[in-house]
Design an enzyme around this catalytic site. Structure first.
Site, PDB file in Angstrom:
ATOM      1  N   GLU A 243     129.917 -12.321 -22.966  1.00  0.00           N
ATOM      2  CA  GLU A 243     130.781 -12.501 -21.796  1.00  0.00           C
ATOM      3  C   GLU A 243     130.278 -13.717 -21.039  1.00  0.00           C
ATOM      4  O   GLU A 243     129.067 -13.886 -20.885  1.00  0.00           O
ATOM      5  CB  GLU A 243     130.697 -11.298 -20.846  1.00  0.00           C
ATOM      6  CG  GLU A 243     131.846 -10.349 -20.964  1.00  0.00           C
ATOM      7  CD  GLU A 243     131.578  -9.297 -22.013  1.00  0.00           C
ATOM      8  OE1 GLU A 243     130.436  -8.844 -22.103  1.00  0.00           O
ATOM      9  OE2 GLU A 243     132.508  -8.953 -22.763  1.00  0.00           O
TER      10      GLU A 243
ATOM     11  N   TYR B 289     129.947 -22.342 -26.473  1.00  0.00           N
ATOM     12  CA  TYR B 289     130.293 -21.230 -27.352  1.00  0.00           C
ATOM     13  C   TYR B 289     131.441 -21.605 -28.300  1.00  0.00           C
ATOM     14  O   TYR B 289     131.424 -21.241 -29.474  1.00  0.00           O
ATOM     15  CB  TYR B 289     130.638 -20.002 -26.520  1.00  0.00           C
ATOM     16  CG  TYR B 289     129.482 -19.553 -25.644  1.00  0.00           C
ATOM     17  CD1 TYR B 289     128.193 -19.478 -26.160  1.00  0.00           C
ATOM     18  CD2 TYR B 289     129.659 -19.230 -24.302  1.00  0.00           C
ATOM     19  CE1 TYR B 289     127.124 -19.092 -25.372  1.00  0.00           C
ATOM     20  CE2 TYR B 289     128.591 -18.832 -23.505  1.00  0.00           C
ATOM     21  CZ  TYR B 289     127.331 -18.776 -24.048  1.00  0.00           C
ATOM     22  OH  TYR B 289     126.261 -18.392 -23.271  1.00  0.00           O
TER      23      TYR B 289
HETATM   24  C1  LIG Z   1     124.910 -23.304 -20.646  1.00  0.00           C
HETATM   25  C2  LIG Z   1     123.531 -23.926 -20.855  1.00  0.00           C
HETATM   26  C3  LIG Z   1     122.609 -22.860 -21.463  1.00  0.00           C
HETATM   27  C4  LIG Z   1     123.665 -25.114 -21.819  1.00  0.00           C
HETATM   28  O1  LIG Z   1     122.358 -25.580 -22.116  1.00  0.00           O
HETATM   29  P1  LIG Z   1     122.100 -27.106 -22.559  1.00  0.00           P
HETATM   30  O2  LIG Z   1     120.745 -27.184 -23.147  1.00  0.00           O
HETATM   31  O3  LIG Z   1     122.420 -28.024 -21.447  1.00  0.00           O
HETATM   32  O4  LIG Z   1     123.230 -27.276 -23.695  1.00  0.00           O
HETATM   33  P2  LIG Z   1     123.196 -28.319 -24.914  1.00  0.00           P
HETATM   34  O5  LIG Z   1     122.577 -29.601 -24.462  1.00  0.00           O
HETATM   35  O6  LIG Z   1     122.600 -27.661 -26.089  1.00  0.00           O
HETATM   36  O7  LIG Z   1     124.758 -28.535 -25.144  1.00  0.00           O
HETATM   37  C5  LIG Z   1     125.383 -28.196 -26.351  1.00  0.00           C
HETATM   38  C6  LIG Z   1     126.875 -28.287 -26.213  1.00  0.00           C
HETATM   39  O8  LIG Z   1     127.354 -27.397 -25.216  1.00  0.00           O
HETATM   40  C7  LIG Z   1     128.421 -27.994 -24.470  1.00  0.00           C
HETATM   41  N1  LIG Z   1     127.971 -28.097 -23.072  1.00  0.00           N
HETATM   42  C8  LIG Z   1     126.772 -27.742 -22.574  1.00  0.00           C
HETATM   43  N2  LIG Z   1     126.718 -27.938 -21.248  1.00  0.00           N
HETATM   44  C9  LIG Z   1     127.914 -28.445 -20.903  1.00  0.00           C
HETATM   45  C10 LIG Z   1     128.480 -28.851 -19.662  1.00  0.00           C
HETATM   46  N3  LIG Z   1     127.814 -28.770 -18.504  1.00  0.00           N
HETATM   47  N4  LIG Z   1     129.739 -29.333 -19.675  1.00  0.00           N
HETATM   48  C11 LIG Z   1     130.435 -29.392 -20.811  1.00  0.00           C
HETATM   49  N5  LIG Z   1     129.951 -29.019 -22.015  1.00  0.00           N
HETATM   50  C12 LIG Z   1     128.710 -28.548 -22.058  1.00  0.00           C
HETATM   51  C13 LIG Z   1     128.694 -29.318 -25.105  1.00  0.00           C
HETATM   52  O9  LIG Z   1     129.697 -29.138 -26.068  1.00  0.00           O
HETATM   53  C14 LIG Z   1     127.384 -29.643 -25.789  1.00  0.00           C
HETATM   54  O10 LIG Z   1     127.533 -30.380 -26.946  1.00  0.00           O
HETATM   55  P3  LIG Z   1     127.628 -32.000 -26.910  1.00  0.00           P
HETATM   56  O11 LIG Z   1     126.452 -32.450 -26.110  1.00  0.00           O
HETATM   57  O12 LIG Z   1     127.571 -32.355 -28.357  1.00  0.00           O
HETATM   58  O13 LIG Z   1     128.925 -32.289 -26.232  1.00  0.00           O
HETATM   59  C15 LIG Z   1     122.947 -24.439 -19.500  1.00  0.00           C
HETATM   60  O14 LIG Z   1     123.894 -25.304 -18.896  1.00  0.00           O
HETATM   61  C16 LIG Z   1     122.584 -23.355 -18.504  1.00  0.00           C
HETATM   62  O15 LIG Z   1     121.467 -22.839 -18.526  1.00  0.00           O
HETATM   63  N6  LIG Z   1     123.513 -22.985 -17.595  1.00  0.00           N
HETATM   64  C17 LIG Z   1     123.218 -21.991 -16.558  1.00  0.00           C
HETATM   65  C18 LIG Z   1     123.080 -20.610 -17.157  1.00  0.00           C
HETATM   66  C19 LIG Z   1     124.379 -20.167 -17.799  1.00  0.00           C
HETATM   67  O16 LIG Z   1     125.427 -20.260 -17.195  1.00  0.00           O
HETATM   68  N7  LIG Z   1     124.297 -19.650 -19.058  1.00  0.00           N
HETATM   69  C20 LIG Z   1     125.450 -19.233 -19.816  1.00  0.00           C
HETATM   70  C21 LIG Z   1     125.938 -17.891 -19.488  1.00  0.00           C
HETATM   71  S1  LIG Z   1     124.775 -16.602 -19.887  1.00  0.00           S
END
Ligand SMILES: CC(C)(COP(=O)(O)OP(=O)(O)OC[C@H]1O[C@@H](n2cnc3c(N)ncnc32)[C@H](O)[C@@H]1OP(=O)(O)O)[C@@H](O)C(=O)NCCC(=O)NCCS
Length: 159
Positions: free
Chosen positions: A114, A125
């Site tokens: 979720e 995702y």
């Molecule tokens: C969601 C989260 C875990 C992503 O971590 P991250 O290390 O920045 O993600 P990545 O660098 O591995 O990104 C991988 C892909 O995800 C997508 N993505 C990640 N963050 C994004 C953003 N802010 N906006 C758009 N796309 C995003 C992109 O498709 C990206 O691929 P690309 O760089 O080839 O376009 C991080 O932003 C976070 O901790 N958010 C707060 C906690 C949260 O909401 N967790 C999810 C719900 S439990």
């Protein structure tokens, strides 16, 4: 990819691992949306068989974590987070793919999750092959009592 990034997985309620995850949790989740868990919540789910926590670290510093609970051949990604200063460098995707690999190795056939409907994590995702299932109205309760919808996603790992 981050040089020196190490992923460690824990099946037991390891105190240091949970403490590292909480450090990331506090920094990563905006309290406005009510998505973060408390340490007792994490410890409680870690006591359940079939749960595992993966912590991503560089030089012992925790940068991210994933928490997954499995029941029989299904699992749920409960939490995924990366510390704000380390985002956009592939750690979230690495943790997600590692969680999928671990699940497959355990004979799990699908992963559910979720996510808040307005969370950018939706993109991550979808990129990993998760498919939208349905919307859950008011699933998250924010700090000020405001409710936020969640979207359910599912990945069939047999495909
Ligand atoms: C969601 C989260 C875990 C992503 O971590 P991250 O290390 O920045 O993600 P990545 O660098 O591995 O990104 C991988 C892909 O995800 C997508 N993505 C990640 N963050 C994004 C953003 N802010 N906006 C758009 N796309 C995003 C992109 O498709 C990206 O691929 P690309 O760089 O080839 O376009 C991080 O932003 C976070 O901790 N958010 C707060 C906690 C949260 O909401 N967790 C999810 C719900 S439990």
């Amino acid at each position: 990819m981050i040089p020196g990034l190490v992923l460690d997985s824990y099946d037991e309620a390891d105190r240091n691992a949970m403490s590292d995850a909480m450090d990331v949790m506090v920094a990563a989740f905006d309290p406005v949306f009510g998505e973060a868990w408390t340490l007792p919540q994490v410890a409680g789910v870690m006591m359940m068989p079939g749960t595992w926590l993966t912590v991503a670290r560089v030089d012992a510093t925790p940068l991210g974590f994933a928490l997954v609970r499995s029941v029989l051949d299904e699992c749920e990604l409960l939490l995924l987070a990366v510390a704000p200063l380390w985002r956009g460098r592939g750690i979230g995707e690495t943790l997600l793919r590692d969680s999928l690999t671990t699940a497959r190795r355990r004979g799990i056939l699908s992963m559910n999750l979720e996510v808040r409907a307005t969370n950018n994590a939706v993109r991550l995702y979808e990129k990993a092959g998760f498919e939208y299932v349905h919307r859950r109205p008011g699933y998250y309760r924010g700090k000020d009592g405001q409710l936020y919808d969640a979207l359910s996603f599912r990945k069939d790992m047999r495909i």
